[in-house]
Design a protein around this motif. Structure first.
Motif, PDB file in Angstrom:
ATOM      1  N   MET A   1       0.847  -1.201   0.000  1.00 12.72           N
ATOM      2  CA  MET A   1       0.000   0.000   0.000  1.00 12.72           C
ATOM      3  C   MET A   1       0.880   1.248   0.000  1.00 12.72           C
ATOM      4  SD  MET A   1      -2.706   1.371   2.893  1.00 12.72           S
ATOM      5  CE  MET A   1      -3.868   0.047   2.618  1.00 12.72           C
ATOM      6  N   SER A   2       0.541   2.198  -0.869  1.00 18.01           N
ATOM      7  CA  SER A   2       1.317   3.424  -0.948  1.00 18.01           C
ATOM      8  C   SER A   2       1.038   4.308   0.271  1.00 18.01           C
ATOM      9  CB  SER A   2       0.951   4.187  -2.219  1.00 18.01           C
ATOM     10  OG  SER A   2      -0.383   4.666  -2.161  1.00 18.01           O
ATOM     11  N   PRO A   3       1.993   5.170   0.651  1.00 16.23           N
ATOM     12  CA  PRO A   3       1.771   6.070   1.791  1.00 16.23           C
ATOM     13  C   PRO A   3       0.550   6.966   1.606  1.00 16.23           C
ATOM     14  CG  PRO A   3       4.095   6.020   1.198  1.00 16.23           C
ATOM     15  CD  PRO A   3       3.364   5.274   0.123  1.00 16.23           C
ATOM     16  N   ILE A   4       0.310   7.432   0.374  1.00 16.90           N
ATOM     17  CA  ILE A   4      -0.829   8.318   0.133  1.00 16.90           C
ATOM     18  C   ILE A   4      -2.138   7.581   0.390  1.00 16.90           C
ATOM     19  CG2 ILE A   4      -2.108   9.538  -1.679  1.00 16.90           C
ATOM     20  CD1 ILE A   4       0.527  10.461  -2.824  1.00 16.90           C
ATOM     21  N   LEU A   5      -2.233   6.341  -0.107  1.00 15.00           N
ATOM     22  CA  LEU A   5      -3.448   5.555   0.121  1.00 15.00           C
ATOM     23  C   LEU A   5      -3.640   5.292   1.614  1.00 15.00           C
ATOM     24  CD1 LEU A   5      -5.868   3.979  -0.901  1.00 15.00           C
ATOM     25  CD2 LEU A   5      -4.355   2.004  -1.274  1.00 15.00           C
ATOM     26  N   PHE A   6      -2.558   5.010   2.320  1.00 16.48           N
ATOM     27  CA  PHE A   6      -2.664   4.758   3.757  1.00 16.48           C
ATOM     28  C   PHE A   6      -3.192   5.997   4.493  1.00 16.48           C
ATOM     29  CE2 PHE A   6      -0.802   4.852   8.044  1.00 16.48           C
ATOM     30  CZ  PHE A   6      -1.308   3.665   8.558  1.00 16.48           C
ATOM     31  N   ILE A   7      -2.660   7.169   4.159  1.00 15.84           N
ATOM     32  CA  ILE A   7      -3.113   8.406   4.810  1.00 15.84           C
ATOM     33  C   ILE A   7      -4.579   8.672   4.488  1.00 15.84           C
ATOM     34  CG2 ILE A   7      -2.796  10.909   4.896  1.00 15.84           C
ATOM     35  CD1 ILE A   7       0.191  10.401   4.405  1.00 15.84           C
ATOM     36  N   GLU A   8      -4.980   8.403   3.253  1.00 15.18           N
ATOM     37  CA  GLU A   8      -6.392   8.577   2.884  1.00 15.18           C
ATOM     38  C   GLU A   8      -7.285   7.673   3.716  1.00 15.18           C
ATOM     39  OE1 GLU A   8      -6.480   7.818  -1.270  1.00 15.18           O
ATOM     40  OE2 GLU A   8      -5.946   9.872  -1.845  1.00 15.18           O
ATOM     41  N   GLN A   9      -6.854   6.435   3.935  1.00 11.27           N
ATOM     42  CA  GLN A   9      -7.651   5.514   4.740  1.00 11.27           C
ATOM     43  C   GLN A   9      -7.676   5.932   6.212  1.00 11.27           C
ATOM     44  OE1 GLN A   9      -9.628   3.269   3.409  1.00 11.27           O
ATOM     45  NE2 GLN A   9      -8.832   3.944   1.426  1.00 11.27           N
ATOM     46  N   LEU A  11      -7.632   9.040   7.199  1.00 14.01           N
ATOM     47  CA  LEU A  11      -8.611  10.130   7.216  1.00 14.01           C
ATOM     48  C   LEU A  11     -10.040   9.583   7.137  1.00 14.01           C
ATOM     49  CD1 LEU A  11      -6.816  12.708   4.896  1.00 14.01           C
ATOM     50  CD2 LEU A  11      -7.207  12.914   7.357  1.00 14.01           C
ATOM     51  N   ASN A  12     -10.236   8.540   6.329  1.00 13.18           N
ATOM     52  CA  ASN A  12     -11.559   7.904   6.276  1.00 13.18           C
ATOM     53  C   ASN A  12     -11.935   7.329   7.639  1.00 13.18           C
ATOM     54  OD1 ASN A  12     -12.017   8.453   3.565  1.00 13.18           O
ATOM     55  ND2 ASN A  12     -11.158   6.505   2.867  1.00 13.18           N
ATOM     56  N   LEU A 146     -14.785  18.496   6.295  1.00 12.50           N
ATOM     57  CA  LEU A 146     -15.734  19.298   7.076  1.00 12.50           C
ATOM     58  C   LEU A 146     -16.343  18.459   8.199  1.00 12.50           C
ATOM     59  CD1 LEU A 146     -17.498  21.898   7.452  1.00 12.50           C
ATOM     60  CD2 LEU A 146     -19.177  20.768   5.989  1.00 12.50           C
ATOM     61  N   ILE A 147     -16.682  17.214   7.907  1.00 11.78           N
ATOM     62  CA  ILE A 147     -17.257  16.336   8.937  1.00 11.78           C
ATOM     63  C   ILE A 147     -16.280  16.176  10.101  1.00 11.78           C
ATOM     64  CG2 ILE A 147     -17.954  13.972   9.446  1.00 11.78           C
ATOM     65  CD1 ILE A 147     -19.198  13.818   6.687  1.00 11.78           C
ATOM     66  N   ILE A 148     -15.010  15.949   9.771  1.00  7.10           N
ATOM     67  CA  ILE A 148     -14.000  15.808  10.824  1.00  7.10           C
ATOM     68  C   ILE A 148     -13.913  17.087  11.649  1.00  7.10           C
ATOM     69  CG2 ILE A 148     -11.538  15.482  11.278  1.00  7.10           C
ATOM     70  CD1 ILE A 148     -11.441  13.714   8.756  1.00  7.10           C
ATOM     71  N   ALA A 149     -13.895  18.236  10.969  1.00  4.72           N
ATOM     72  CA  ALA A 149     -13.789  19.512  11.676  1.00  4.72           C
ATOM     73  C   ALA A 149     -15.000  19.769  12.553  1.00  4.72           C
ATOM     74  CB  ALA A 149     -13.616  20.654  10.661  1.00  4.72           C
ATOM     75  N   VAL A 150     -16.201  19.511  12.025  1.00  2.93           N
ATOM     76  CA  VAL A 150     -17.425  19.722  12.811  1.00  2.93           C
ATOM     77  C   VAL A 150     -17.421  18.827  14.045  1.00  2.93           C
ATOM     78  CG1 VAL A 150     -19.933  19.367  12.811  1.00  2.93           C
ATOM     79  CG2 VAL A 150     -18.844  20.538  10.896  1.00  2.93           C
ATOM     80  N   GLY A 151     -17.036  17.571  13.873  1.00  2.34           N
ATOM     81  CA  GLY A 151     -17.001  16.650  15.005  1.00  2.34           C
ATOM     82  C   GLY A 151     -16.033  17.097  16.086  1.00  2.34           C
ATOM     83  N   VAL A 250     -12.535   2.692  17.026  1.00  6.37           N
ATOM     84  CA  VAL A 250     -13.427   1.847  16.229  1.00  6.37           C
ATOM     85  C   VAL A 250     -13.383   2.251  14.762  1.00  6.37           C
ATOM     86  CG1 VAL A 250     -15.851   1.260  15.803  1.00  6.37           C
ATOM     87  CG2 VAL A 250     -14.948   1.212  18.123  1.00  6.37           C
ATOM     88  N   GLY A 251     -13.437   3.565  14.491  1.00  9.72           N
ATOM     89  CA  GLY A 251     -13.405   4.023  13.110  1.00  9.72           C
ATOM     90  C   GLY A 251     -12.130   3.630  12.395  1.00  9.72           C
ATOM     91  N   LEU A 252     -10.997   3.819  13.058  1.00 14.70           N
ATOM     92  CA  LEU A 252      -9.709   3.471  12.440  1.00 14.70           C
ATOM     93  C   LEU A 252      -9.547   1.957  12.294  1.00 14.70           C
ATOM     94  CD1 LEU A 252      -7.405   6.015  14.303  1.00 14.70           C
ATOM     95  CD2 LEU A 252      -7.936   6.010  11.855  1.00 14.70           C
ATOM     96  N   THR A 253      -9.976   1.203  13.300  1.00  9.91           N
ATOM     97  CA  THR A 253      -9.863  -0.255  13.233  1.00  9.91           C
ATOM     98  C   THR A 253     -10.702  -0.812  12.093  1.00  9.91           C
ATOM     99  OG1 THR A 253      -9.455  -0.420  15.616  1.00  9.91           O
ATOM    100  CG2 THR A 253     -10.209  -2.409  14.498  1.00  9.91           C
ATOM    101  N   ASP A 254     -11.926  -0.339  11.981  1.00  6.26           N
ATOM    102  CA  ASP A 254     -12.827  -0.838  10.940  1.00  6.26           C
ATOM    103  C   ASP A 254     -12.315  -0.461   9.551  1.00  6.26           C
ATOM    104  OD1 ASP A 254     -15.150  -2.038   9.894  1.00  6.26           O
ATOM    105  OD2 ASP A 254     -16.151  -0.105   9.773  1.00  6.26           O
ATOM    106  N   THR A 255     -11.920   0.797   9.374  1.00  5.56           N
ATOM    107  CA  THR A 255     -11.506   1.267   8.047  1.00  5.56           C
ATOM    108  C   THR A 255     -10.177   0.659   7.621  1.00  5.56           C
ATOM    109  OG1 THR A 255     -12.649   3.360   8.429  1.00  5.56           O
ATOM    110  CG2 THR A 255     -11.024   3.308   6.670  1.00  5.56           C
TER     111      THR A 255
END
Length: 305
Positions: A1-9, A11-12, A146-151, A250-255
């Motif tokens: 997995m590329s570093p960019i894809l990992f960072i995107e995941q 963030l997801n 925006l969702i991350i910031a609002v949360g 939970v979010g990071l583990t699942d994603t």
């Protein structure tokens, strides 16, 4: 997995965790202060999503849609607290479960009667429909940021409310000894209604924000409710800090599990088998995480006995 894809995941996973926090924060407040098991919390998430879709359809404004979701969910929470929940505080947990399960059915059928059985769709605002270029050349959807910031803003506001305001003092005192704060002159009934409406508003906000990235449909809140219960068990019942940390875990583990596990198994299994095994294990990973936390900290990460 590329570093960019990992960072995107990553963030997801953060975005997913923030949405779970908005659900779990209200749920842990309600349980911590009132001692109430509220299975209908997912229905308030659904109310927020449908209210946002309806208001956006009428006005074309996403800001008004969020305001409508907050108002509708808070109002629904206050009404059911006054009419139903108030009669359950002195009952055992089985009665609470049965009554709030009945509320799930009522909300589901009422929503289906008002909006029909077909999904609704809430458009992402045009200003947030494109990607944002992050450091390292990463392109990530502006709306998810925006969702991350609002949360995070909501989390900071909740911490300030609980720790630095008179209402927060009353909420913490009500969690510790509701009879004593009643004897000191605090109207415990109004406090309970306020806490329930606040928890409902947070669930409605989560539903409205998610409604723009997935379809709005009847029953959408129940799967999220299950994860929210996992979050508060991991973080500790009654702890806002625990809800935030547990939700992010939970979010990071699942994603990350859904991405990394199939890659791991592809090294010694066929692609189709690796995908199937990885997907199955990623679905189990959050419950394995919960079991591991409870094994070493039965009260959750920040819970008290």
């Amino acid at each position: 997995m590329s570093p960019i894809l990992f960072i995107e995941q990553v963030l997801n996973g953060l975005q997913s965790g923030i949405m779970l926090f908005l659900m779990a924060a209200g749920l842990t407040l309600i349980f911590g202060v009132m001692g109430l098991i509220n299975l209908a919390h997912g229905s308030l998430y659904m109310v927020g999503a449908f209210a946002a879709a309806a208001v956006a359809g009428w006005t074309g404004s996403f800001v008004l849609a969020l305001a409508g979701a907050l108002a509708a969910a808070a109002a629904a929470g206050a009404v059911i607290e006054l009419l139903v929940i108030r009669r359950l505080y002195d009952r055992d947990h089985l009665d609470q479960v049965l009554a709030t399960f009945a509320l799930i059915l009522i909300f589901s059928e009422s929503t289906r009667w008002l909006f029909g059985s077909f999904p609704l769709y809430l458009d992402v605002p045009a200003a947030l429909s494109g990607p944002v270029r992050l450091p390292g050349g990463i392109l990530y959807p502006a709306y998810r940021l925006l969702i991350i910031a609002v949360g995070l803003v909501v989390a900071a506001g909740l911490f300030a409310l609980i720790a630095r305001t008179r209402i927060g003092i009353q909420i913490r005192a009500g969690e510790a000894d509701r009879e004593m704060i009643g004897a000191l002159g605090v109207d415990i009934s109004k406090l309970y209604t306020l806490v329930f409406a606040l928890g409902a508003a947070l669930a409605g906000l989560a539903g409205a924000l998610v409604g723009a990235i997935q379809s709005v449909q009847v029953g959408m809140g129940e799967p999220v409710l299950i994860l929210a219960f996992v979050v508060i068990v991991i973080g500790g019942i009654g702890s806002i800090k625990g809800a935030l940390v547990g939700a992010l875990l939970v979010g990071l583990t699942d994603t990350l599990g859904s991405v990394l596990l199939p890659i791991f198994f592809s090294s010694f299994l066929e692609q189709s088998s690796a995908t199937a095994v990885g997907s199955a294990l990623s679905s189990m990973s959050i419950y394995i995480l919960m079991a591991g936390v409870l094994l070493f900290k039965p009260t959750g990460l920040f819970g008290e006995a």
